[in-house]
Design a protein around this motif. Structure first.
Motif, mmCIF file in Angstrom:
data_model
loop_
_atom_site.group_PDB
_atom_site.id
_atom_site.type_symbol
_atom_site.label_atom_id
_atom_site.label_comp_id
_atom_site.label_asym_id
_atom_site.label_seq_id
_atom_site.Cartn_x
_atom_site.Cartn_y
_atom_site.Cartn_z
ATOM 1 N N UNK A 110 30.186 64.370 61.521
ATOM 2 C CA UNK A 110 31.101 65.356 60.980
ATOM 3 C C UNK A 110 31.832 64.745 59.786
ATOM 4 N N UNK A 111 32.014 65.529 58.738
ATOM 5 C CA UNK A 111 32.736 65.077 57.550
ATOM 6 C C UNK A 111 33.859 66.049 57.217
ATOM 7 N N UNK A 112 34.933 65.497 56.741
ATOM 8 C CA UNK A 112 36.079 66.270 56.275
ATOM 9 C C UNK A 112 36.389 65.879 54.842
ATOM 10 N N UNK A 113 36.774 66.867 54.052
ATOM 11 C CA UNK A 113 37.247 66.611 52.701
ATOM 12 C C UNK A 113 38.725 66.941 52.665
ATOM 13 N N UNK A 114 39.522 65.995 52.192
ATOM 14 C CA UNK A 114 40.966 66.184 52.082
ATOM 15 C C UNK A 114 41.352 66.006 50.617
ATOM 16 N N UNK A 115 42.030 66.993 50.055
ATOM 17 C CA UNK A 115 42.563 66.912 48.695
ATOM 18 C C UNK A 115 44.078 66.770 48.792
ATOM 19 N N UNK A 116 44.626 65.859 48.007
ATOM 20 C CA UNK A 116 46.076 65.644 47.968
ATOM 21 C C UNK A 116 46.546 65.863 46.533
ATOM 22 N N UNK A 117 47.536 66.733 46.365
ATOM 23 C CA UNK A 117 48.054 67.116 45.045
ATOM 24 C C UNK A 117 49.574 67.049 45.060
#
Length: 75
Positions: A1-8
């Motif tokens: 399983x993969x997760x993509x996390x964007x932080x802005x």
């Protein structure tokens, strides 16, 4: 399983790197850029669920005072 996390950065928070990049673009003679924002993308692989990813985001990746994050499961 993969997760993509964007932080802005949140709106209204100064993005010094983004401002520097915008100035550099102007120095190159390109003047039609309205805004430059910087952020980070993390790809997290492993047997972790949404609740655990939230814990990682809140406890490690994002300073919720000045940043927000978006996460999504990817294939």
């Amino acid at each position: 399983m993969k997760w993509e996390v964007e932080v802005w950065y949140k709106p209204g928070v100064t993005d010094a790197v983004g401002d520097s990049v915008k100035k550099g673009i102007g120095d190159l003679g390109i003047t039609k850029i309205d805004e430059v924002k910087t952020g980070q993308v993390y790809i997290i692989k492993g047997k972790v669920n949404k609740k655990e990813i939230e814990k990682i985001c809140k406890g490690l990746l994002a300073n919720e005072i000045v940043q927000y994050y978006k996460m999504k499961k990817i294939s």
